[in-house]
Design a protein around this motif. Structure first.
Motif, mmCIF file in Angstrom:
data_model
loop_
_atom_site.group_PDB
_atom_site.id
_atom_site.type_symbol
_atom_site.label_atom_id
_atom_site.label_comp_id
_atom_site.label_asym_id
_atom_site.label_seq_id
_atom_site.Cartn_x
_atom_site.Cartn_y
_atom_site.Cartn_z
ATOM 1 N N ARG A 196 0.856 -1.197 0.000
ATOM 2 C CA ARG A 196 0.000 0.000 0.000
ATOM 3 C C ARG A 196 0.887 1.240 0.000
ATOM 4 O O ARG A 196 2.057 1.188 0.408
ATOM 5 N N THR A 197 0.346 2.338 -0.478
ATOM 6 C CA THR A 197 1.047 3.620 -0.458
ATOM 7 C C THR A 197 0.092 4.696 0.063
ATOM 8 O O THR A 197 -1.130 4.523 0.055
ATOM 9 N N ARG A 198 0.665 5.791 0.512
ATOM 10 C CA ARG A 198 -0.149 6.941 0.898
ATOM 11 C C ARG A 198 0.693 8.208 0.813
ATOM 12 O O ARG A 198 1.912 8.183 1.020
ATOM 13 N N ARG A 199 0.042 9.315 0.486
ATOM 14 C CA ARG A 199 0.689 10.616 0.567
ATOM 15 C C ARG A 199 0.759 11.052 2.030
ATOM 16 O O ARG A 199 -0.132 10.720 2.819
ATOM 17 N N ILE A 200 1.788 11.787 2.375
ATOM 18 C CA ILE A 200 1.929 12.282 3.746
ATOM 19 C C ILE A 200 2.265 13.763 3.729
ATOM 20 O O ILE A 200 2.790 14.300 2.754
ATOM 21 N N ASP A 201 1.959 14.421 4.825
ATOM 22 C CA ASP A 201 2.350 15.812 5.053
ATOM 23 C C ASP A 201 3.802 15.784 5.529
ATOM 24 O O ASP A 201 4.119 15.148 6.536
ATOM 25 N N THR A 202 4.697 16.460 4.826
ATOM 26 C CA THR A 202 6.118 16.405 5.182
ATOM 27 C C THR A 202 6.498 17.397 6.271
ATOM 28 O O THR A 202 7.678 17.487 6.638
ATOM 29 N N GLY A 249 5.669 14.223 0.098
ATOM 30 C CA GLY A 249 6.028 12.959 0.709
ATOM 31 C C GLY A 249 5.063 11.814 0.456
ATOM 32 O O GLY A 249 3.865 12.017 0.213
ATOM 33 N N TRP A 250 5.632 10.632 0.503
ATOM 34 C CA TRP A 250 4.888 9.379 0.395
ATOM 35 C C TRP A 250 5.413 8.394 1.427
ATOM 36 O O TRP A 250 6.571 8.467 1.845
ATOM 37 N N ALA A 275 7.398 -4.169 5.668
ATOM 38 C CA ALA A 275 8.294 -3.068 6.005
ATOM 39 C C ALA A 275 7.755 -1.794 5.369
ATOM 40 O O ALA A 275 6.882 -1.833 4.496
ATOM 41 N N VAL A 276 8.305 -0.660 5.815
ATOM 42 C CA VAL A 276 7.806 0.647 5.364
ATOM 43 C C VAL A 276 8.986 1.560 5.066
ATOM 44 O O VAL A 276 10.010 1.522 5.765
ATOM 45 N N THR A 277 8.848 2.385 4.032
ATOM 46 C CA THR A 277 9.814 3.442 3.791
ATOM 47 C C THR A 277 9.081 4.754 3.566
ATOM 48 O O THR A 277 7.920 4.777 3.129
ATOM 49 N N THR A 278 9.758 5.853 3.896
ATOM 50 C CA THR A 278 9.216 7.195 3.739
ATOM 51 C C THR A 278 10.012 7.912 2.659
ATOM 52 O O THR A 278 11.244 7.943 2.713
#
Length: 374
Positions: free
Chosen positions: A35-41, A49-50, A66-69
């Motif tokens: 899964r992916t999502r946009r994020i507030d950086t 950011g993603w 696992a997760v990466t930013t």
């Protein structure tokens, strides 16, 4: 209150469902996007950011989430990608870059932004995995490689065809160096333009024996690494069973904490205060776990252009083990630049070396001739 002495103590799970593994995780290949999502950086001005959740592999060969930013410079088309393995050196999920980039715990957050200033995208993986297995070096290399795969496969981010570099120092240098060494066999399809790594913990047995049972200013991190390795190898490295009541209390006290907390509360402690037995290092299996996570003992060699820097008198990450690895790589044909610094303090070497390391990455992105300095 302590948990059962024989059981590892894992971190409190992140409550965000984004970090929860799906039921079909085992059907996915390493590096596949879940899964992916946009994020507030937030404070990282000039970026978008993603976050990407992906399938990776633990040290036992089992699937993990696992997760990466990912931070991208606004207005830059098709930027190169740097996978930056930050200074995690921690035991709690709040200490992973997906959280610590925004909660103040990531001490090298400012340094991690230097690639953005050069017009590059940056990916900061939670390379210790969902159990925050600090010290599990092979795991960190696999998660790092799978994070690059995942970012390239997440088409919405737009980095599918970007050149890739891998970078890190200390614990991040260990993850980066392991990624370089594993890439030819674990991720042979990945093309790495450069790998830069400094302050590498290249021999965990050497470091453990050097620490001994006497007080040491870095004891908090050493204890955390032992707890992290137990999380990754619970059957083979039963460290909790070797702790006395004080040791079990300290384990519980620190099991969700980050680097500064661990250093502060470990500064006046030592293994003799916390261990019920001094026999763990006599265990063949325990030593084998340390060997499996020591670059000095891993026979694989990188093929990507590589830049390593190390303090000659660094008491935290001994120089001789890194020099031995560098010599072996050179003899095997790795296009390596190895730079020793006449410095003793571990983090001073990071500051001294990163400027030239980033210049090395930029030259590789420009397809300049690859230097070799062994």
């Amino acid at each position: 209150m302590t948990t059962a002495a024989a059981d590892p103590l894992y971190p409190s799970p992140d409550p965000d469902p984004f970090f929860a593994p799906p039921s079909d995780l085992a059907t996915k290949a390493p590096g596949d996007v879940v899964r992916t999502r946009r994020i507030d950086t937030g404070p990282y001005v000039g970026t978008e950011g993603w976050q990407v959740a992906f399938r990776s592999t633990n040290s036992g060969g089992r699937p993990i989430l696992a997760v990466t930013t990912v931070l991208l410079p606004v207005g830059v088309q098709n930027p190169p990608l740097v996978s930056y393995q930050a200074l995690i050196n921690s035991l709690g999920t709040k200490c992973n870059p997906s959280r610590s980039l925004f909660n103040g715990e990531l001490q090298d957050g400012v340094g991690a932004m230097l690639p953005i200033g050069r017009g590059w995208a940056i990916s900061l993986p939670d390379y210790l995995g969902p159990n925050v297995a600090y010290g599990a070096a092979k795991l960190s290399g696999m998660v790092t490689l799978d994070s690059v795969r995942a970012v390239q496969r997440a088409k919405e981010i737009g980095l599918t065809n970007s050149p890739v570099a891998i970078a890190g120092y200390s614990g991040g240098g260990m993850a980066s160096a392991w990624a370089a060494a594993l890439q030819p066999t674990y991720a042979p399809e990945l093309k790495l333009a450069a790998v830069v790594a400094g302050g590498i913990p290249a021999d965990l047995e050497q470091m453990a024996l050097g620490l001994g049972f006497e007080p040491h200013p870095g004891f908090g991190l050493a204890f955390a690494a032992a707890m992290g390795l137990e999380r990754e190898y619970p059957q083979r490295l039963p460290i909790s069973a070797q702790l006395n009541n004080t040791g079990l209390w300290f384990r519980d006290f620190t099991h969700d904490e980050c680097r500064r907390f661990l250093l502060f509360h470990g500064a006046l402690r030592n293994a003799d205060q916390l261990a019920a037995s001094k026999s763990l290092m006599d265990s063949r299996e325990a030593r084998e776990v340390l060997y499996e996570n020591s670059l000095r003992r891993f026979s694989g060699t990188p093929t990507a252009p590589m830049y390593i820097w190390q303090g000659i008198y660094d008491s935290l990450t001994p120089f001789d083990s890194v020099k031995e690895v560098a010599d072996r790589y050179c003899h095997a044909g790795t296009p390596l630049t190895f730079v020793p610094y006449d410095i003793a303090e571990h983090m001073t070497t990071a500051v001294a070396g990163f400027a030239d390391a980033w210049n090395y990455v930029e030259s590789r992105f420009h397809n300049d001739p690859v230097p070799v300095r062994c």
